[in-house]
Design an enzyme around this catalytic site. Sequence first.
Site, mmCIF file in Angstrom:
data_model
loop_
_atom_site.group_PDB
_atom_site.id
_atom_site.type_symbol
_atom_site.label_atom_id
_atom_site.label_comp_id
_atom_site.label_asym_id
_atom_site.label_seq_id
_atom_site.Cartn_x
_atom_site.Cartn_y
_atom_site.Cartn_z
ATOM 1 N N LYS A 36 0.836 -1.198 0.000
ATOM 2 C CA LYS A 36 0.000 0.000 0.000
ATOM 3 C C LYS A 36 0.869 1.247 0.000
ATOM 4 O O LYS A 36 0.614 2.205 -0.731
ATOM 5 C CB LYS A 36 -0.933 -0.011 1.230
ATOM 6 N N ASP B 174 -11.091 2.837 4.396
ATOM 7 C CA ASP B 174 -11.372 1.398 4.295
ATOM 8 C C ASP B 174 -12.873 1.165 4.116
ATOM 9 O O ASP B 174 -13.287 0.108 3.624
ATOM 10 C CB ASP B 174 -10.932 0.689 5.587
ATOM 11 N N GLN C 121 -4.485 -1.496 9.598
ATOM 12 C CA GLN C 121 -4.420 -2.834 8.999
ATOM 13 C C GLN C 121 -4.982 -3.881 9.962
ATOM 14 O O GLN C 121 -4.625 -3.914 11.137
ATOM 15 C CB GLN C 121 -2.960 -3.156 8.624
HETATM 16 N N1 GUN Z 1 -6.754 -6.870 6.209
HETATM 17 C C1 GUN Z 1 -7.085 -7.634 5.139
HETATM 18 N N2 GUN Z 1 -7.719 -6.879 4.208
HETATM 19 C C2 GUN Z 1 -7.779 -5.632 4.715
HETATM 20 C C3 GUN Z 1 -8.305 -4.410 4.233
HETATM 21 O O1 GUN Z 1 -8.866 -4.310 3.141
HETATM 22 N N3 GUN Z 1 -8.160 -3.337 5.057
HETATM 23 C C4 GUN Z 1 -7.570 -3.424 6.254
HETATM 24 N N4 GUN Z 1 -7.495 -2.322 7.003
HETATM 25 N N5 GUN Z 1 -7.066 -4.533 6.739
HETATM 26 C C5 GUN Z 1 -7.174 -5.626 5.974
#
Ligand code: GUN
Length: 288
Positions: free
Chosen positions: A53, A120, A97
């Site tokens: 990311k 998110d 995350q």
């Molecule tokens: N963990 C797995 N997929 C995601 C996601 O799309 N966003 C976040 N914040 N954590 C994750």
Amino acid sequence: MAAEIIDGKKVAADIKEKLKKEIEDLKSKGITPGLAVVLVGENPASKKYVANKEKTCESLGIKSLGHKLPESTTQEELLKLIDDLNADPSVHGILVQLPLPKHLNEKEVMHRIAPEKDVDGFGPDSLGRLVLDEPGFIPCTPHGAIKMLEAYGIDPKGKNAVVVGRSIIVGKPLALLLLRKHATVTICHSRTANLKEECLKADILCVAVGKAKMITGDMVKEGAAVIDIGINVTPEGKLVGDVDFEAAKERAGYITPVPGGAGPMTIAMLMYNTVLAAKMKAGMTLDF
Ligand code: GUN
């Protein structure tokens, strides 16, 4: 005839190219979109996702503000960081995350993120807006699935769409998005009585369970569009989805590969939401 492969990497690249122009335009107005990425602990998969990311942010000109916290972080410390990021005008989006270490209350943390920074789309304001068909942040993975369908000219209107999996992050929001596009939507889950029968009705079959080969070739309707949102690692260390790709592609009309389908799209849509957050703050809209 074998299915057409939906190239998520290519669709993601096209979206990122459009975002790059939006970001250049924002920068000419003195605005640099900023994304705070919060990682707690040492989960190897999470570390990899976060690195990806951050790398994508850099490549597009989004300022990535990494916060790597130790496993021992307390709930109070994490909430304090969220409060600080909520108040920081250089931060347009906040991503925590998941999963968080077991001793932390994930729900309380996600609810603490300011609605205007919830890139998110997991907070109650974003999810409520999705239910209400009001503009807001759409969770990245389901949004990516919809964008892949769009890119290949697959219109859900009037079609039978089956979503396997009812998670807050993927299954439920994806079902709502398909409904918004006028599909007849069925959500299947672990208690569904006859999964195969339900899947065989699907013109659009979306699978987000997290179990390799959950969907076998004989569960796919001839000509269906299959969107595989699973990420599983086989004992041999290979990355695979939830669908038996080799068998399903012989029956499907379209199918997404793993890797190279839903994964790159999720990151692209996170960038989309970050640009949207920056534009909304400046009173602008993002029109694609
Ligand atoms: N963990 C797995 N997929 C995601 C996601 O799309 N966003 C976040 N914040 N954590 C994750």
